[in-house]
Design an enzyme around this catalytic site. Structure first.
Site, PDB file in Angstrom:
ATOM      1  N   TYR A 160      -4.527   9.458 -64.380  1.00 37.84           N
ATOM      2  CA  TYR A 160      -3.838  10.563 -64.422  1.00 37.84           C
ATOM      3  C   TYR A 160      -3.323  11.478 -63.071  1.00 37.84           C
ATOM      4  CZ  TYR A 160      -2.245  15.328 -66.448  1.00 37.84           C
ATOM      5  OH  TYR A 160      -1.545  16.539 -66.991  1.00 37.84           O
ATOM      6  N   LYS A 164       0.355  12.228 -61.320  1.00 41.36           N
ATOM      7  CA  LYS A 164       0.803  13.682 -61.193  1.00 41.36           C
ATOM      8  C   LYS A 164       0.940  13.820 -59.421  1.00 41.36           C
ATOM      9  CE  LYS A 164       1.095  15.277 -65.420  1.00 41.36           C
ATOM     10  NZ  LYS A 164       2.300  15.768 -65.848  1.00 41.36           N
TER      11      LYS A 164
END
Ligand SMILES: NC(=O)c1ccc[n+]([C@@H]2O[C@H](COP(=O)([O-])OP(=O)(O)OC[C@H]3O[C@@H](n4cnc5c(N)ncnc54)[C@H](O)[C@@H]3O)[C@@H](O)[C@H]2O)c1
Length: 262
Positions: A160, A164
């Site tokens: 993740y 990001k």
């Protein structure tokens, strides 16, 4: 409440959570809003809630089933919005995202691809759908929902934060690329915000109540944020109050990422 009067905005993942709060805040400020969401039921329910809370007619609030991983799907949502509202899109909020918190070496190829497909490709697909029109008109504001994971790494949350981090790179690259055409591209990095995503994460832990308490203990303000608190920043960035803010990121985390702890 007219800070976005006359503008049309597309918000991805607006059926619930932060995206729904942004759509409601935008509509309250006078914008026409399209809720571009994978789960059409939730988008329609949120659209109905926005209509009843703002008194807006159907022509100014639209729910469109959209999968941000498919560029044609986002293009379709943008076209539907422009056709229904009778005006081009002034604002795009790339909000749709999923958590993918894994151990790097046991992560499957499918999970790696899914994370990037939604959290990074999805942002690019949104930008690509609206940029030609914005560049041609010489006006537009794109707001990408990043995360404090865009700057900090928590072990076990892979990949993740990699996606990001990419959202910040994309924000800066496109912000610079289209600045001469008066198209601003910015990001918001929320810290812990209370949404279904946060509750899902707590519930996946061995002791959900202890996990929730541990999260709260690490917050300087001793609480986590509300979706509306992210939405306020999105309104600001989307509005004409931020004409010289470009290619940057505003952190909305109650100071959490500034706090040192062992
Ligand atoms: N909640 C937090 O603490 C937090 C913190 C930092 C960043 N964020 C980011 O904020 C954004 C919103 O998070 P949230 O907490 O509101 O999540 P959420 O899960 O409550 O809502 C996300 C929405 O996106 C939709 N969605 C998922 N995949 C999609 C796809 N392929 N196409 C279109 N829509 C899709 C979901 O159906 C859902 O309605 C995400 O990008 C997330 O990474 C959240």
């Amino acid at each position: 409440m007219t800070r976005l009067a006359g503008k049309a905005a597309l918000i991805t993942g607006a059926g619930r959570g932060i995206g729904a709060a942004i759509a409601l805040a935008f509509a309250r400020e006078g914008a026409a809003v399209v809720l571009a969401e994978l789960d059409l039921d939730s988008a329609q329910q949120t659209a109905e809630r926005i209509r009843s809370q703002t008194g807006k007619g159907g022509a100014r609030v639209l729910a469109v089933q959209t999968d941000v991983t498919q560029s044609a799907s986002v293009q379709h949502a943008a076209s539907e919005a422009e056709r229904t509202f009778g005006q081009p899109l002034d604002v795009l909020v790339n909000n749709a995202g999923i958590n993918m918190f894994r151990d790097p070496l046991t992560l499957t190829d499918d999970d790696w691809r899914r994370c990037f497909a939604v959290d990074l490709d999805g942002v690019w697909n949104g930008c690509r759908a609206v940029l030609p029109g914005m560049v041609e008109r010489g006006a537009g504001s794109i707001v990408n929902i990043a995360s404090t994971h865009s700057f900090k790494i928590i072990p076990g949350c892979f990949p993740y934060p990699v996606a990001k981090h990419g959202v910040i790179g994309l924000t800066r690259a496109l912000g610079i690329e289209y600045a001469p055409r008066n198209v601003r591209v910015n990001a918001i990095a929320p810290g812990y915000i209370e949404t279904q995503l946060t509750h899902d994460w707590w519930n996946e832990q061995a002791d959900p109540a202890a996990a929730q308490q541990a999260t709260l203990d690490l917050q300087p303000m001793k609480r986590i944020g509300r979706p509306e608190e992210v939405a306020m920043t999105a309104v600001f960035l989307a509005s004409d109050e931020a004409p010289f803010i470009n290619a940057t990121c505003i952190t909305v985390d109650g100071g959490r990422s500034a706090l040192y702890h062992d």
